[in-house]
Design a protein around this motif. Structure first.
Motif, PDB file in Angstrom:
ATOM      1  N   LEU A  47       0.823  -1.208   0.000  1.00  0.00           N
ATOM      2  CA  LEU A  47       0.000   0.000   0.000  1.00  0.00           C
ATOM      3  C   LEU A  47       0.856   1.256   0.000  1.00  0.00           C
ATOM      4  CD1 LEU A  47      -2.733   1.433   0.232  1.00  0.00           C
ATOM      5  CD2 LEU A  47      -2.589   1.162   2.712  1.00  0.00           C
ATOM      6  N   ILE A  48       1.886   1.269   0.850  1.00  0.00           N
ATOM      7  CA  ILE A  48       2.774   2.444   0.916  1.00  0.00           C
ATOM      8  C   ILE A  48       3.467   2.670  -0.417  1.00  0.00           C
ATOM      9  CG2 ILE A  48       4.883   3.358   1.963  1.00  0.00           C
ATOM     10  CD1 ILE A  48       4.050   1.963   4.555  1.00  0.00           C
ATOM     11  N   LEU A  49       4.001   1.599  -1.008  1.00  0.00           N
ATOM     12  CA  LEU A  49       4.706   1.741  -2.284  1.00  0.00           C
ATOM     13  C   LEU A  49       3.754   2.135  -3.408  1.00  0.00           C
ATOM     14  CD1 LEU A  49       7.365  -1.113  -2.336  1.00  0.00           C
ATOM     15  CD2 LEU A  49       7.625   1.287  -1.713  1.00  0.00           C
ATOM     16  N   SER A  50       2.515   1.688  -3.340  1.00  0.00           N
ATOM     17  CA  SER A  50       1.540   2.081  -4.354  1.00  0.00           C
ATOM     18  C   SER A  50       1.266   3.580  -4.291  1.00  0.00           C
ATOM     19  CB  SER A  50       0.229   1.300  -4.165  1.00  0.00           C
ATOM     20  OG  SER A  50       0.426  -0.076  -4.344  1.00  0.00           O
ATOM     21  N   LEU A  51       1.137   4.112  -3.066  1.00  0.00           N
ATOM     22  CA  LEU A  51       0.932   5.548  -2.896  1.00  0.00           C
ATOM     23  C   LEU A  51       2.158   6.333  -3.366  1.00  0.00           C
ATOM     24  CD1 LEU A  51      -0.818   5.578   0.616  1.00  0.00           C
ATOM     25  CD2 LEU A  51      -1.882   5.906  -1.622  1.00  0.00           C
ATOM     26  N   VAL A  52       3.344   5.806  -3.035  1.00  0.00           N
ATOM     27  CA  VAL A  52       4.586   6.437  -3.482  1.00  0.00           C
ATOM     28  C   VAL A  52       4.654   6.463  -5.004  1.00  0.00           C
ATOM     29  CG1 VAL A  52       7.086   6.092  -3.605  1.00  0.00           C
ATOM     30  CG2 VAL A  52       5.922   5.952  -1.400  1.00  0.00           C
ATOM     31  N   PHE A  53       4.283   5.360  -5.630  1.00  0.00           N
ATOM     32  CA  PHE A  53       4.287   5.265  -7.098  1.00  0.00           C
ATOM     33  C   PHE A  53       3.316   6.285  -7.709  1.00  0.00           C
ATOM     34  CE2 PHE A  53       2.428   3.582 -10.999  1.00  0.00           C
ATOM     35  CZ  PHE A  53       3.548   3.316 -11.763  1.00  0.00           C
ATOM     36  N   LEU A  54       2.093   6.355  -7.168  1.00  0.00           N
ATOM     37  CA  LEU A  54       1.079   7.240  -7.727  1.00  0.00           C
ATOM     38  C   LEU A  54       1.428   8.709  -7.538  1.00  0.00           C
ATOM     39  CD1 LEU A  54      -2.154   5.340  -6.593  1.00  0.00           C
ATOM     40  CD2 LEU A  54      -1.172   5.457  -8.900  1.00  0.00           C
TER      41      LEU A  54
ATOM     42  N   LEU B 269      16.550  19.165 -12.509  1.00  0.00           N
ATOM     43  CA  LEU B 269      16.093  18.312 -13.613  1.00  0.00           C
ATOM     44  C   LEU B 269      16.668  16.906 -13.484  1.00  0.00           C
ATOM     45  CD1 LEU B 269      14.760  17.839 -16.391  1.00  0.00           C
ATOM     46  CD2 LEU B 269      16.832  18.790 -17.434  1.00  0.00           C
ATOM     47  N   ASN B 270      17.964  16.807 -13.237  1.00  0.00           N
ATOM     48  CA  ASN B 270      18.592  15.493 -13.076  1.00  0.00           C
ATOM     49  C   ASN B 270      18.066  14.775 -11.832  1.00  0.00           C
ATOM     50  OD1 ASN B 270      21.217  14.829 -14.946  1.00  0.00           O
ATOM     51  ND2 ASN B 270      20.796  17.018 -14.853  1.00  0.00           N
ATOM     52  N   LEU B 271      17.836  15.527 -10.756  1.00  0.00           N
ATOM     53  CA  LEU B 271      17.296  14.927  -9.530  1.00  0.00           C
ATOM     54  C   LEU B 271      15.898  14.376  -9.774  1.00  0.00           C
ATOM     55  CD1 LEU B 271      17.651  14.420  -6.490  1.00  0.00           C
ATOM     56  CD2 LEU B 271      16.749  16.720  -6.077  1.00  0.00           C
ATOM     57  N   ALA B 272      15.078  15.113 -10.514  1.00  0.00           N
ATOM     58  CA  ALA B 272      13.725  14.645 -10.820  1.00  0.00           C
ATOM     59  C   ALA B 272      13.756  13.413 -11.716  1.00  0.00           C
ATOM     60  CB  ALA B 272      12.924  15.768 -11.492  1.00  0.00           C
ATOM     61  N   CYS B 273      14.685  13.374 -12.667  1.00  0.00           N
ATOM     62  CA  CYS B 273      14.815  12.194 -13.535  1.00  0.00           C
ATOM     63  C   CYS B 273      15.198  10.963 -12.706  1.00  0.00           C
ATOM     64  CB  CYS B 273      15.866  12.444 -14.613  1.00  0.00           C
ATOM     65  SG  CYS B 273      15.356  13.612 -15.891  1.00  0.00           S
ATOM     66  N   ALA B 274      16.152  11.133 -11.794  1.00  0.00           N
ATOM     67  CA  ALA B 274      16.580  10.009 -10.948  1.00  0.00           C
ATOM     68  C   ALA B 274      15.442   9.527 -10.064  1.00  0.00           C
ATOM     69  CB  ALA B 274      17.781  10.433 -10.095  1.00  0.00           C
ATOM     70  N   ASP B 275      14.751  10.468  -9.412  1.00  0.00           N
ATOM     71  CA  ASP B 275      13.663  10.093  -8.512  1.00  0.00           C
ATOM     72  C   ASP B 275      12.484   9.488  -9.263  1.00  0.00           C
ATOM     73  OD1 ASP B 275      15.084  10.892  -6.322  1.00  0.00           O
ATOM     74  OD2 ASP B 275      14.141  12.860  -6.160  1.00  0.00           O
ATOM     75  N   GLY B 276      12.160  10.067 -10.415  1.00  0.00           N
ATOM     76  CA  GLY B 276      11.058   9.543 -11.209  1.00  0.00           C
ATOM     77  C   GLY B 276      11.334   8.137 -11.699  1.00  0.00           C
ATOM     78  N   PHE B 277      12.587   7.893 -12.092  1.00  0.00           N
ATOM     79  CA  PHE B 277      12.960   6.558 -12.564  1.00  0.00           C
ATOM     80  C   PHE B 277      12.852   5.547 -11.426  1.00  0.00           C
ATOM     81  CE2 PHE B 277      16.279   3.346 -13.616  1.00  0.00           C
ATOM     82  CZ  PHE B 277      15.684   2.849 -14.766  1.00  0.00           C
ATOM     83  N   LEU B 278      13.305   5.939 -10.235  1.00  0.00           N
ATOM     84  CA  LEU B 278      13.193   5.037  -9.084  1.00  0.00           C
ATOM     85  C   LEU B 278      11.735   4.748  -8.751  1.00  0.00           C
ATOM     86  CD1 LEU B 278      14.519   3.498  -6.717  1.00  0.00           C
ATOM     87  CD2 LEU B 278      14.219   5.582  -5.373  1.00  0.00           C
ATOM     88  N   MET B 279      10.891   5.788  -8.793  1.00  0.00           N
ATOM     89  CA  MET B 279       9.475   5.580  -8.510  1.00  0.00           C
ATOM     90  C   MET B 279       8.845   4.617  -9.516  1.00  0.00           C
ATOM     91  SD  MET B 279       8.744   7.306  -5.758  1.00  0.00           S
ATOM     92  CE  MET B 279      10.291   6.528  -5.297  1.00  0.00           C
ATOM     93  N   ALA B 280       9.289   4.677 -10.773  1.00  0.00           N
ATOM     94  CA  ALA B 280       8.781   3.745 -11.783  1.00  0.00           C
ATOM     95  C   ALA B 280       9.182   2.306 -11.453  1.00  0.00           C
ATOM     96  CB  ALA B 280       9.289   4.138 -13.164  1.00  0.00           C
ATOM     97  N   LEU B 281      10.371   2.145 -10.860  1.00  0.00           N
ATOM     98  CA  LEU B 281      10.829   0.804 -10.485  1.00  0.00           C
ATOM     99  C   LEU B 281      10.038   0.217  -9.322  1.00  0.00           C
ATOM    100  CD1 LEU B 281      14.734   1.182 -10.611  1.00  0.00           C
ATOM    101  CD2 LEU B 281      13.228   0.222 -12.361  1.00  0.00           C
TER     102      LEU B 281
ATOM    103  N   LEU C 193      10.889   5.040   4.852  1.00  0.00           N
ATOM    104  CA  LEU C 193      11.116   6.490   4.862  1.00  0.00           C
ATOM    105  C   LEU C 193      12.098   6.903   3.780  1.00  0.00           C
ATOM    106  CD1 LEU C 193      11.365   7.260   8.697  1.00  0.00           C
ATOM    107  CD2 LEU C 193       9.559   7.992   7.129  1.00  0.00           C
ATOM    108  N   ALA C 194      13.170   6.126   3.627  1.00  0.00           N
ATOM    109  CA  ALA C 194      14.174   6.434   2.611  1.00  0.00           C
ATOM    110  C   ALA C 194      13.571   6.379   1.219  1.00  0.00           C
ATOM    111  CB  ALA C 194      15.345   5.452   2.730  1.00  0.00           C
ATOM    112  N   PHE C 195      12.745   5.401   0.983  1.00  0.00           N
ATOM    113  CA  PHE C 195      12.130   5.256  -0.338  1.00  0.00           C
ATOM    114  C   PHE C 195      11.156   6.398  -0.612  1.00  0.00           C
ATOM    115  CE2 PHE C 195      11.923   2.295  -3.805  1.00  0.00           C
ATOM    116  CZ  PHE C 195      10.704   2.537  -4.430  1.00  0.00           C
ATOM    117  N   ILE C 196      10.404   6.799   0.413  1.00  0.00           N
ATOM    118  CA  ILE C 196       9.428   7.884   0.251  1.00  0.00           C
ATOM    119  C   ILE C 196      10.119   9.199  -0.113  1.00  0.00           C
ATOM    120  CG2 ILE C 196       7.756   9.315   1.519  1.00  0.00           C
ATOM    121  CD1 ILE C 196       6.965   6.819   3.076  1.00  0.00           C
ATOM    122  N   SER C 197      11.379   9.366   0.276  1.00  0.00           N
ATOM    123  CA  SER C 197      12.086  10.624   0.019  1.00  0.00           C
ATOM    124  C   SER C 197      12.113  10.991  -1.455  1.00  0.00           C
ATOM    125  CB  SER C 197      13.517  10.545   0.558  1.00  0.00           C
ATOM    126  OG  SER C 197      14.305   9.656  -0.210  1.00  0.00           O
ATOM    127  N   SER C 198      12.061   9.991  -2.326  1.00  0.00           N
ATOM    128  CA  SER C 198      12.129  10.264  -3.763  1.00  0.00           C
ATOM    129  C   SER C 198      10.864  10.887  -4.326  1.00  0.00           C
ATOM    130  CB  SER C 198      12.443   8.962  -4.524  1.00  0.00           C
ATOM    131  OG  SER C 198      13.761   8.531  -4.266  1.00  0.00           O
TER     132      SER C 198
END
Length: 359
Positions: free
Chosen positions: A35-42, A70-82, A284-289
């Protein structure tokens, strides 16, 4: 970082631990984790994509800080997709993607940790140079230099994340009901491997970068007080908020890392359930992205009514803009830094709208 806890929310463990398997097989913990990861993804995927779109489509003159964001958003967005892979892992309570994907996914997660903190550190160092050495920055910071530094950062990130490829494998487990599950888990065979991986990622991915960041901001704030140019403080707030937020999300994870390293080098042992502590800290670490889009939205809320979907671009242009030199290839220091140097000689210059006063 190994993001081991997301396999599934149990944290990196030096040796096989039955509690690891229990966390995977426990319906309650798996459901909460999914559930937490689903919210993080969305939240994280569209949020970071919106940042990327705002910068690429709405901002023509991109400052150094904007390029780093821009690079930070690309990195975080890619991680969220994973995170979709980890949601499936938690839902099915078994790893179905094979050994290669086990290594690659955790390698990419580890790379994201380093990329995020290194890019944030570069923001702080750039602000340090812009405030303390504005004329030097004007001469040295060109688009070519910025691109090379960012490219070099990504190469460094990919290299120092290699341990997460080495110390990760799929394990086959059979329970008392003769049911078989597969776990993507740490594969440390020696105690020194534990000490090396977790001490290295905490020192390289947290202690050293934050020492640089704190030093930079101590000097920046001291310089701003000396010049008494208060508008500069506004320009520091967003970056400083990013720095603090990242630290708050990641500090518990690295504390647990160092506790585990201490356990491996001494007879010291924590009398508590490390599995669930790691579950909390790694979540918590994962949510930071996905936190930065939220921060930018709050920071730019005054622009939303007037600028609509362009509010994020307006935020970056308004608080993070660089003054462009006569050559189109040059990225220079911020308007307010140049003004802060003039301010001491002619206080009226910095207050005129023509000189970039946004307030």
């Amino acid at each position: 970082m190994s993001y081991s806890s997301l396999s599934p929310l149990t944290g990196p463990n030096p040796t096989p631990d039955p509690d690891d398997e229990n966390a995977v097989q426990n319906n309650y913990s798996s459901a909460i984790g999914a559930l937490i990861l689903s919210l993080v993804f969305l939240l994280g995927v569209p949020g970071n994509l919106f940042i990327v779109w705002s910068i690429l489509a709405r901002i023509r003159q991109r400052s150094v800080t904007t390029l780093l964001i821009l690079n930070l958003a690309c990195a975080d967005g890619f991680l969220m997709a994973l995170s979709i892979f980890f949601i499936i892992y938690l839902a099915m309570r078994t790893w179905i993607f094979g050994n290669a994907m086990c290594k690659i996914l955790f390698y990419l997660c580890n790379s994201n940790m380093y990329a995020s903190i290194f890019l944030i550190t570069l923001m702080s160092v750039h602000r340090f140079l812009a405030v303390v050495f504005p004329h030097t920055l004007y001469r040295l910071i060109t688009r070519k230099v910025v691109r090379r530094v960012i490219l070099g950062t990504w190469v460094l990130v990919m290299v120092i994340s290699i341990p997460s490829l080495v110390f990760r494998d799929v394990k086959k487990e059979t329970d008392e009901m003769n049911r078989t599950t597969y776990l993507c888990a740490p594969n440390h065979t020696l105690r020194k491997h534990v000490r090396f991986q977790y001490a290295f990622e905490t020192v390289a991915g947290f202690i050293i970068p934050y020492a640089i960041i704190i030093t930079s901001y101590v000097v920046i704030l001291k310089r701003l007080r000396e010049t008494k140019f208060q508008r500069n403080v506004r320009n520091e707030k967003l970056i400083l908020t990013i720095v603090i937020t990242f630290g708050l999300f990641w500090l518990p994870y690295h504390v647990i890392n160092m506790v585990q390293v201490c356990e491996e080098v001494s007879t010291f042992h924590v009398q508590t359930d490390m599995v669930y502590i790691r579950a909390v800290t790694s979540t918590l670490a994962f949510i930071s992205s996905c936190a930065n889009p939220v921060l930018y939205t709050f920071a730019g809320k005054s622009y939303i009514k007037k600028n609509g979907f362009a509010f994020m671009a307006k935020l970056f242009e308004g608080t993070l803009s660089d003054q462009t030199g006569t050559k189109s290839t040059r990225l220079t220091t911020y308007d307010n830094v140049r003004e802060s140097n003039v301010d001491c000689q002619n206080p009226t210059v910095a207050s005129t709208p023509e000189n970039g006063n946004l307030e």
